[in-house]
Design an enzyme around this catalytic site. Structure first.
Site, PDB file in Angstrom:
ATOM      1  N   TRP A   1       0.932  -1.251   0.082  1.00 21.64           N
ATOM      2  CA  TRP A   1       0.102  -0.084  -0.069  1.00 21.64           C
ATOM      3  C   TRP A   1       0.840   1.237  -0.234  1.00 21.64           C
ATOM      4  CZ3 TRP A   1      -0.766  -4.170   3.545  1.00 21.64           C
ATOM      5  CH2 TRP A   1      -1.949  -4.941   3.020  1.00 21.64           C
ATOM      6  N   ASP A   2       2.070   1.044  -0.335  1.00 22.97           N
ATOM      7  CA  ASP A   2       3.135   2.320  -0.044  1.00 22.97           C
ATOM      8  C   ASP A   2       3.007   3.134   1.448  1.00 22.97           C
ATOM      9  OD1 ASP A   2       4.889   4.080  -0.901  1.00 22.97           O
ATOM     10  OD2 ASP A   2       3.649   5.180  -2.115  1.00 22.97           O
ATOM     11  N   MET A   3       3.008   2.081   2.318  1.00 25.05           N
ATOM     12  CA  MET A   3       2.696   3.010   3.740  1.00 25.05           C
ATOM     13  C   MET A   3       4.041   2.843   4.469  1.00 25.05           C
ATOM     14  SD  MET A   3      -0.405   3.719   4.140  1.00 25.05           S
ATOM     15  CE  MET A   3      -0.446   4.328   2.576  1.00 25.05           C
TER      16      MET A   3
ATOM     17  N   LYS B   1       3.164   6.596   7.366  1.00 26.10           N
ATOM     18  CA  LYS B   1       2.138   6.908   6.438  1.00 26.10           C
ATOM     19  C   LYS B   1       0.495   6.400   6.980  1.00 26.10           C
ATOM     20  CE  LYS B   1       4.446   7.493   2.076  1.00 26.10           C
ATOM     21  NZ  LYS B   1       4.434   7.131   0.694  1.00 26.10           N
TER      22      LYS B   1
END
Length: 685
Positions: A354-356, A382
């Site tokens: 999730w690009d966290m 994030k």
């Protein structure tokens, strides 16, 4: 309409509280803080973004006024990518201000007047078609005579050895004071901090090339956007890579170089985590290993560098990730400054698709507890969870138990982690998004958002990435928090004396859909991290876009942005207030106080006043750290998507607050080249 207008001025989500003892002084500033200078991106190696100066207070901050203005002259060019921004935090040290521009021009200014003293243009390749973004967040300063570590660390019961060479003298000929700067051409340059000339004895005539040892060397795919971390003897260098373009990118290796000679001392590649010795001739680092694109922190007493890790790209499909590196994605990694070996690692997100990742600089602070001082590291993420660790051992100081998360129906070829760590200190919303939460400026707008919501899979913050094959009524997934994150690269600001942390959380969802390779038509990254990204080498491209109505407003109901505080003495959230207006982002310039997203971070000061630009409206605001009340705001000529800083003049004793108003291409804020300084009237000292 009347009810709607009134509702925008009501505080339905705010938390009104007061940190009653915010005036008390229970801690002490970080080592090396002299009360006047700002020596690193985060003020110091600890990255606390705290300026000890106390001339500006809640009682007099309303008298702040412009003190001087400087224009860099560096603007977006016709071939530059969409993702261009001046996110620089200036340094104030050595009697000068130091900044960089999106095209990596380094400039020294007079701190009292803003007059340019020197500039160095590395003349990077301006044919920017291959660059995904052009960003410079700052430069780094090193002084051969400085001692930033404080007293040497004693041996501890944890078994962590002290940094024995912290106070060893540094023998240096030319350039005893240096500015280290990264460039989009994947180099690190060393400049004489007094003159701006290259330090010829460092590296190759003042330059280190970061493509050395890389198996993938295509120009523009290795981009150090953040300043290097500097200790007395070692430069710690990391770099971002082009996100979501392919699964064959440059390595994310973290390297340590000698501060005097530029010699490579060690290299830690997450794909070969047990090795840190420099490569032998003919060897290469592992392509596409996890990288770190943010700013690292340093504790010289413990001899450790703290690396905030991103992900092995691509971000949204992880079916072929390197097994040895899976534990280092979205993690804090503590590396030994002398050897580059891993001391400890803490992962904040397992198998992150999730690009966290961790964009903010880890903040180091000594927490005062009944048993004495505890060396802590605080990492914002994030996803909105904040992880508090003992920075000597990596052990949690605030609980973050593993909890089950959905594992049903991942994208074909991928997998999902059955659990994730959930910190007890979190700004992740408790309630999932509902169709009733959809918002719009008109009933038609809201209806469109409801339709879009129904067309996307949503199962909470760990909704799996979803394939859009063109046949199903489901067009992808609603990802919230989205890749902008609840906390981004601006990180946290910490008052180590009062033991208070200041934050600016955002709440914006994104729509993401995996597109089967046969149906994808994405030829390049397009100079932007939004839109259709090719993810070559995987079964899917991905389209990433904000969750917006047809008129361009967020579909989720406001507020979208806040300022907030945590009392570090109790580790409890205190006040949280919506922040910013629609003045500069709405089709009609009406300043509705809805609370808007911000990109950048805060600074807090010894006077009990914090400052934040970063919002979609063009203001620098001052806040009372006790309750979050806005005490003052100064108009900026462009978007202030940068961290402000504060310092005291060596000549006059006047305290300044400075921010770069350079705008941000992807956010759509007005671009500019203005460094703005504010101060109290001279008769107020």
């Amino acid at each position: 309409a009347g009810v709607g207008i009134v509702s925008q001025f009501k505080d339905y989500h705010d938390i009104h509280a007061t940190i009653d003892d915010a005036g008390s002084q229970v801690g002490s500033p970080a080592p090396g803080s002299n009360g006047k200078d700002w020596t690193a991106f985060g003020s110091n190696g600890y990255g606390d973004r705290y300026a000890p100066a106390s001339q500006i207070t809640p009682e007099n901050v309303a008298r702040l006024q412009p003190a001087w203005t400087y224009h860099t002259g560096d603007f977006k060019g016709p071939d530059d990518p969409v993702e261009i921004a001046n996110e620089v935090t200036p340094l104030k040290v050595n009697g000068k201000l130091y900044i960089c521009t999106p095209h990596n021009i380094v400039i020294a200014l007079d701190p009292d007047t803003g007059k340019e003293l020197w500039r160095h243009d590395p003349k990077i390749n301006r044919d920017a078609k291959d660059y995904q973004h052009m960003i410079c967040r700052g430069v780094s300063y090193w002084d051969s005579a400085a001692d930033t570590a404080g007293a040497p660390a004693a041996a501890t019961s944890t078994g962590v050895p002290p940094a024995a060479d912290t106070h060893a003298p540094v023998a240096v000929g030319e350039c005893p004071r240096r500015i280290f700067a990264t460039t989009m051409d994947a180099t690190v340059i060393a400049l004489d901090a007094d003159t701006g000339k290259l330090c010829e004895s460092f590296g190759d005539h003042g330059v280190i090339g970061l493509y050395h040892g890389m198996g993938m060397t295509k120009r523009g795919f290795l981009m150090p956007t953040s300043p290097v971390a500097v200790s007395r003897h070692v430069l710690v260098v990391a770099a971002s890579v082009t996100d979501n373009y392919s699964n064959d990118e440059p390595s994310g290796v973290i390297r340590g170089y000698d501060t005097v000679t530029g010699k490579l001392l060690w290299a830690w590649d997450p794909a070969r985590p047990d090795q840190s010795a420099p490569l032998k001739d003919g060897e290469h680092y592992v392509n596409n290993s996890p990288n770190s694109w943010g700013v690292s922190s340093v504790d010289e007493k413990l001899g450790l560098a703290y690396i905030p890790m991103g992900n092995q790209t691509p971000d949204t499909w992880g079916g072929d990730r390197i097994p040895e590196a899976e534990k280092y994605n979205s993690a804090i990694v503590a590396l030994d400054l002398a050897t580059g070996k891993v001391r400890w690692v803490y992962q904040t997100m397992h198998h992150d698709i999730w690009d966290m990742d961790i964009g903010g600089q880890p903040s180091l602070v000594d927490l005062d507890r009944d048993g004495g001082k505890v060396p802590a590291l605080i990492a914002t993420t994030k996803r909105g969870d904040i992880y508090v660790l003992n920075r000597a051992t990596g052990q949690l100081l605030v609980p973050a138990p593993e909890k089950p998360v959905p594992t049903d129906n991942p994208a074909p070829g991928d997998k999902l982690s059955p659990t994730q760590p959930f910190s007890a200190l979190s700004y992740l919303p408790r309630d999932p998004i509902k169709e009733a939460d959809m918002w719009g400026t008109t009933p038609f707008d809201q209806l469109a958002c409801r339709i879009i919501f129904r067309q996307h899979r949503y199962e909470g913050p760990f909704t799996p990435q979803t394939v859009d094959d063109g046949k199903s009524p489901i067009k992808g997934a609603l990802i919230s928090p989205g890749p902008l994150g609840i906390f981004e690269w601006g990180g946290a600001a910490i008052d180590p004396v009062r033991q208070v942390m200041l934050l600016n959380p955002n709440f914006m969802g994104f729509l993401e859909r995996l597109v089967p390779r046969a149906q994808a038509n994405a030829d390049s990254a397009g100079g932007n991290e939004m839109g259709l990204q090719p993810q070559y080498g995987t079964p899917y491209a991905v389209e990433i876009k904000a969750f917006l109505s047809p008129l361009g407003f967020p579909c989720q109901a406001p507020p979208w942005g806040y300022v907030a505080a945590v009392d570090l003495k109790t580790m409890k959230k205190s006040w949280m207030l919506k922040n910013g207006t629609t003045r500069d982002s709405a089709p009609v310039p009406i300043a509705l106080p809805l609370g808007v997203p911000s990109l950048g971070g805060m600074v807090t000061t010894g006077g009990g006043v914090a400052f934040l630009g970063a919002t979609l409206d063009y203001y620098l605001r001052a806040y009372d750290i006790r309750n979050g009340k806005v005490l003052w705001k100064g108009r900026l000529p462009a978007g202030g998507q940068a961290n402000p800083m504060s310092y005291v003049s060596d000549k006059t004793g006047r305290q300044y607050v400075v921010i770069m108003a350079g705008g941000h291409g992807s956010l759509g804020t007005k671009m500019g080249d203005t460094l703005e300084a504010f101060a109290l009237p001279e008769d107020s000292k």
